[in-house]
Design an enzyme around this catalytic site. Structure first.
Site, PDB file in Angstrom:
ATOM      1  N   GLU A   1       7.320 -16.769 -31.267  1.00 42.20           N
ATOM      2  CA  GLU A   1       9.158 -16.921 -31.064  1.00 42.20           C
ATOM      3  C   GLU A   1      10.229 -18.305 -31.479  1.00 42.20           C
ATOM      4  OE1 GLU A   1       9.102 -17.355 -26.703  1.00 42.20           O
ATOM      5  OE2 GLU A   1       7.230 -18.483 -27.249  1.00 42.20           O
TER       6      GLU A   1
ATOM      7  N   HIS B   1       0.659  -1.219  -0.166  1.00 39.12           N
ATOM      8  CA  HIS B   1       0.125   0.097  -0.400  1.00 39.12           C
ATOM      9  C   HIS B   1       0.703   1.590  -0.205  1.00 39.12           C
ATOM     10  CE1 HIS B   1      -3.529   2.141   0.500  1.00 39.12           C
ATOM     11  NE2 HIS B   1      -2.604   3.199   1.188  1.00 39.12           N
TER      12      HIS B   1
ATOM     13  N   CYS C   1       6.236  -8.867 -27.756  1.00 37.29           N
ATOM     14  CA  CYS C   1       5.828  -8.545 -26.328  1.00 37.29           C
ATOM     15  C   CYS C   1       7.544  -8.627 -25.534  1.00 37.29           C
ATOM     16  CB  CYS C   1       5.216  -9.596 -25.621  1.00 37.29           C
ATOM     17  SG  CYS C   1       5.116 -11.587 -26.029  1.00 37.29           S
TER      18      CYS C   1
ATOM     19  N   ASP D   1      13.548 -15.006 -27.905  1.00 40.77           N
ATOM     20  CA  ASP D   1      13.741 -16.249 -28.463  1.00 40.77           C
ATOM     21  C   ASP D   1      14.099 -16.369 -29.951  1.00 40.77           C
ATOM     22  OD1 ASP D   1      13.815 -17.915 -25.870  1.00 40.77           O
ATOM     23  OD2 ASP D   1      12.822 -18.016 -25.718  1.00 40.77           O
TER      24      ASP D   1
END
Lengths: 566, 87
Positions: free
Chosen positions: A428, A186, A499, A452
């Site tokens: 990949e 928090h 990604c 990769d």
């Protein structure tokens, strides 16, 4: 120099204010005038509610509704008719208000802590915080007034509670140091929301630092420097202005769409590894999650996580995202990621071996459990499934077949899920890239994993310094594969994202814009930077650069040329 | 005494906010309001009790109202739960 967890970016230079914890010990006594005691309790509750309402209002102005709602929840808990009724009963039986309050709060703390779901568990810390506040009022102990801290204060505390943080005035507090809490605690979330540099989990900070001592808080590196040298102050003052300049510039891109200079719109997602990381994805203005690595769920334990455990984790992430997309990659085990309890054999060549979807298709129960958990969570938001390390269409088909089977089971048990869940391939391997035309016909989306893909295509281990010079996404071969994947996606009308690290690389971004990538998925802190880079390119300019790059023969030529255009 | 079996349909289950909406609404009535879930009784006017019951989406519960204004209370309870508790 003290080390801790870098929890909120930035550099703060100021004087330490140590928040000491007051003792809340008391001697329970038997009450004879129970009416007076009951009145004393009611007065304390009123003071608590008034204080908290004021804090919530202040917080609403500084950080927004969400933080304020936590405090408003505290008021509702303290006004709960059952809780108050039971406390009154205990008081009328002769217990003092402190003991009665503590008894009831502890009962709920125990009950909530024992719950099997995360959200309910978190309520225990709310009740603890309330107990401390009301006890302080009853005992007449003054809670430290952080709101009264002078300009240039570095707060040093064991832990920041929501009620403490409510008093933080971001004009005066230049840094936060605590002894507990991680990146997603928090305190960390609040520090980031207020843009105050914070270093958490600094062992013994409240003892090692003294009140009024000059302190440098480096929230980028997770370092605290006590009584710094003149030269250090100078160095960090410069660092601080550079940081602030860049932050101000990037802040202009917050809340904006991701657009190229010529107006094409892109999706800008984040890569995450844990459900809680979705919080930072949102904080950094990500438009969704393009890669949720699920390995963490399987790590640091002795057995495969159950369907329910996985379901709760996926559901948590997708609820945090509030309707934004969440692409979940199924288990990518093997290669460099070993899980001892799975009993994987040592391999001569693990990256070419028994890993990711190959392992999963061979261990169908484990795979189906994960798919069922993902499907169940898909009832709560926009979840998509992505298979890692696909090399041929058979693997995609087998994976999809298993999804169908899992759907069938869920239907039979009348469990909700998204019937039209999208299934995509993480592109990949070189093989997948070459047969992208075939895979595209049977996939709902592609996401290119450049790390990769580069390694496999260049047959190169980036960790081996003798060959790592070959490892570059700018190699002509890798760029051709990336282009082919995107071309095939466009021809078959499916979105293609990326990604891998290349998606955040400002040299590669113009090429991706030209090729027609539709989604960039990057680490959360890179979101605004990537949005800015994309905004500097028109499609036509990017096309020119890409055309030139694709006519070049060597990585070095490409690298040198791109250096000149960015 | 009146009662009705219901299925909880809001995605988050009976967490803080929905529980608080429900408990506040039930607090207006003079009758007792109880939620029966998994064989246990929970005071439905207490947000803490409702949260502690850990009632998740899809759960079957029974709402029982007992007292002078029980009909009105049950009617509002049913309406609230069926409309997803303000989510």
């Amino acid at each position: 120099m003290l080390n801790g967890t870098a929890a909120s970016d930035g550099i703060g230079i100021g004087r330490a204010m140590i928040i000491e914890e007051h003792s809340l010990d008391y001697t329970p006594k038997t009450i004879t005038d129970t009416d007076a005691e009951s009145q004393r309790f009611k007065n304390a509750v009123k003071i608590f509610c008034d204080n908290t309402t004021a804090q919530a209002e202040a917080l609403r102005k500084s950080t927004g509704d969400k933080e304020a709602e936590i405090l408003e929840g505290h008021i509702q808990i303290m006004r709960d008719p059952y809780m108050c009724g039971e406390i009154e009963k205990l008081i009328s039986d002769g217990q003092c208000a402190e003991a009665a309050l503590e008894h009831m709060c502890d009962m709920f703390i125990t009950m909530f802590s024992a719950a099997d779901d995360e959200l309910t568990k978190q309520r225990a810390s709310d009740v603890k915080d309330i107990k401390t506040s009301v006890l302080s009022i009853l005992l007449g102990v003054n809670e430290v007034k952080i709101s009264a801290a002078p300009k240039g204060t570095v707060i040093v505390a064991k832990e920041l509670t929501p009620s403490m943080t409510a008093g933080i005035n971001k004009e005066n507090i230049v840094g936060i140091v605590t002894e507990t809490g991680g990146k997603t605690s928090h305190s960390a979330i609040l520090a980031r929301a207020l843009e105050i540099p914070a270093v958490l989990s600094v062992d013994g900070a409240a003892k090692k630092l003294s009140a009024g001592e000059q302190v440098i808080v480096d929230g980028n590196e997770g370092i605290v420097i006590a009584s710094p040298e003149e030269s250090q102050i100078e160095q960090y003052t410069q660092k601080r202005s550079a940081f602030l300049r860049e932050r101000r510039e990037l802040e202009n891109y917050r809340g904006k769409k991701t657009l190229s200079a010529s107006g094409e719109e892109y999706e800008l997602f984040c890569n995450i590894g844990k459900p809680d990381d979705a919080i930072s994805a949102m904080e950094f203005d990500g438009e969704g999650v393009g890669l949720f690595r699920t390995e963490f769920l399987f790590m640091d334990r002795n057995s495969v996580p159950t369907e329910d455990e996985q379901f709760e984790a996926y559901k948590k992430a997708v609820l945090i995202l509030k309707g934004k997309p969440l692409i979940i990659r199924t288990l990518d085990v093997g290669g460099d990621k070993d899980l001892p309890y799975l009993g994987l054999k040592k391999e001569e060549n693990p990256f070419m071996g028994y890993r990711a979807i190959r392992y999963c298709l061979d261990n169908r129960e484990l795979f189906k459990t994960q798919i069922r958990a993902i499907l169940r969570a898909s009832a709560f938001g926009d979840i998509r499934i992505m298979f890692p390390l696909v090399t041929c269409v058979d693997e995609l088909r087998a994976g999809k077949e298993l999804v169908e089977k899992a759907k069938e089971e869920l239907r039979e048990s009348k469990i909700n899920f998204n019937e039209n869940i999208k299934i995509g391939v993480m592109m990949e391997t070189s093989s997948a890239a070459v047969i992208a035309d075939v895979l595209a016909k049977e996939s709902d989306f592609f996401s290119i994993g450049t790390n990769d893909l580069t390694g496999y295509t260049m047959a190169c281990d980036r960790g081996n310094s003798d060959v790592s010079y070959l490892y570059s996404a700018l190699q002509p071969s890798v760029l051709r594969l990336i282009k082919n994947i995107i071309d095939c996606g466009i021809k078959n009308n499916i979105p293609v994202g990326m990604c891998g690290e290349a998606a955040a690389n400002s040299m590669i971004i113009p090429l991706l814009i030209s090729f027609g990538l539709t989604e960039f998925s990057v680490s959360a802190p890179s979101v605004l930077k990537v949005r800015k880079v994309i905004s500097t390119w028109t499609k036509a300019e990017a096309d020119k650069v890409a055309e030139k790059v694709m006519s070049m023969s060597t990585e070095k030529e490409i690298y040198d040329y791109l250096k000149t255009v960015i | 005494m009146v009662s009705k079996q219901l299925t909880l349909t809001n995605a988050q289950g009976f967490h803080m906010r929905p529980a608080s909406v429900f408990a506040t609404a039930m607090g207006k009535y003079s009758c007792d309001v109880t939620i029966k879930f998994n064989g246990n009784d929970y005071n439905a006017k207490s947000l803490l009790n409702i949260v502690a019951a850990c009632i998740k989406c899809g759960s079957e519960i029974e709402v029982i109202c007992d007292g002078a204004d029980e009909k009105e209370a049950l009617e509002e309870a049913v309406q609230l739960i069926e409309s997803g508790l303000g989510e």
